[in-house]
Motif scaffolding. Structure first.
Motif, PDB file in Angstrom:
ATOM      1  N   VAL A 185       4.296  -0.735  -3.138  1.00 41.41           N
ATOM      2  CA  VAL A 185       3.336  -0.218  -4.122  1.00 41.41           C
ATOM      3  C   VAL A 185       3.939   1.033  -4.758  1.00 41.41           C
ATOM      4  CG1 VAL A 185       1.050   0.789  -4.496  1.00 41.41           C
ATOM      5  CG2 VAL A 185       1.327  -1.097  -2.870  1.00 41.41           C
ATOM      6  N   GLY A 198       3.260  -2.944   0.439  1.00 45.01           N
ATOM      7  CA  GLY A 198       4.538  -3.605   0.170  1.00 45.01           C
ATOM      8  C   GLY A 198       5.010  -3.220  -1.207  1.00 45.01           C
ATOM      9  N   GLY A 232       7.440   4.052   0.927  1.00 44.90           N
ATOM     10  CA  GLY A 232       8.403   4.861   0.181  1.00 44.90           C
ATOM     11  C   GLY A 232       7.798   5.777  -0.871  1.00 44.90           C
TER      12      GLY A 232
HETATM   13  P1  PGA Z   1       6.778   0.360   1.200  1.00 45.11           P
HETATM   14  O1  PGA Z   1       6.137   0.302   2.692  1.00 45.11           O
HETATM   15  O2  PGA Z   1       5.701   0.876   0.308  1.00 45.11           O
HETATM   16  O3  PGA Z   1       7.942   1.301   1.324  1.00 45.11           O
HETATM   17  O4  PGA Z   1       7.176  -1.035   0.858  1.00 45.11           O
HETATM   18  C1  PGA Z   1       4.820  -0.085   2.902  1.00 45.11           C
HETATM   19  C2  PGA Z   1       4.503  -0.087   4.372  1.00 45.11           C
HETATM   20  O5  PGA Z   1       5.345  -0.509   5.170  1.00 45.11           O
HETATM   21  O6  PGA Z   1       3.403   0.339   4.784  1.00 45.11           O
END
Ligand code: PGA
Length: 252
Positions: free
Chosen positions: A214, A212, A235
């Motif tokens: 990171v 989330g 991302g």
């Molecule tokens: P995020 O996605 O790093 O773009 O927030 C993480 C994921 O969904 O595994």
């Protein structure tokens, strides 16, 4: 003790040429790293080519999802055997986008998890609450359901090849990371559930990744928490330098 597991979930991004370019940039950046296990999860159509490009590198490859049958009349699906055939050793199961957009239930995800493990894949199994669930005080209940139903029926030995990814839905792709303490609390709660259900040895050895938003600048403060054993990165895994920085910042 628990080697950090850092995985890039590329989601529905990158054409084959772009995917190969990314891993070719990534390889030298992480070549000397052996304190973390590194995985990238490209789209299905890029798997074989990326797998070839990764030969001899310290980067493993995973699928983002797979079905619960080996082959047959299941239009549009892909089996664990096909992921292995394309060069994967890992797969993600139960990502919140699968739960949310493709209606994957705890019961189906449990079947997928067991079939993927039985087929020889290693699995990152995702759980996590939505903002609504957190704010209405239902977080513990949701995590309990996802973990206990999701992992139901696993044997102690399965956990050598299964990791859990805690990904609060409100932090995915939003730039809103859980604080290190919020992550630690949720991870400790999940590890407690695993302990109750599968015992102390499994709870002590299973890796729980945080996912989330990171980024390279928040990875270290998350990773330093005792129950955070890696990251599932969306991302920021689409750029070689930022993913490599996350990998390096995760090796304590
Ligand atoms: P995020 O996605 O790093 O773009 O927030 C993480 C994921 O969904 O595994």
């Amino acid at each position: 003790m628990r080697k950090p597991l850092i995985a890039g979930n590329w989601k529905m991004n990158l054409l084959i040429g772009e995917a190969v370019k990314l891993v070719n940039e990534l390889k030298p950046l992480v070549a000397g790293v052996n304190g973390a296990e590194i995985v990238v999860c490209p789209v299905f159509t890029a798997l074989h080519t990326v797998g070839q490009a990764l030969k001899g590198a310290n980067i493993a490859m995973g699928g983002q999802n797979c079905y619960l049958k080996e082959s047959g009349a299941f239009t549009g699906e892909i089996s664990p055997q096909m992921l292995l055939d394309a060069g994967c050793t890992w797969t993600i199961i139960g990502h919140s986008e699968r739960r949310q957009y493709f209606n994957e239930t705890d019961q189906v995800l449990n079947q997928k998890l067991k079939f993927a493990l039985a087929s020889g894949l290693k699995v990152m199994f995702c759980v996590g609450e939505t903002l609504d669930e957190r704010e209405s005080g239902k977080m513990d209940e949701v995590l309990t359901r996802q973990v206990l139903h999701g992992l139901a029926g696993l044997a102690e030995s399965d956990f050598a090849r299964a990791a859990i990814a805690y990904e609060p839905v409100w932090a995915i792709g939003t730039g809103k990371t859980a604080t290190p303490q919020q992550a630690q609390d949720a991870h400790a709660f999940i590890r407690g559930l695993v302990k109750k259900q599968f015992g102390e040895t499994v709870a002590g050895s299973v890796r729980i990744q945080y996912g989330g938003s990171v980024k390279s600048d928040n990875a270290a403060e998350l990773m330093v928490k005792p129950d955070v054993d890696g990251a599932l990165v969306g991302g920021a895994s689409l750029k070689a330098q930022s993913f490599a920085d996350i990998v390096k910042n995760s090796v304590l």
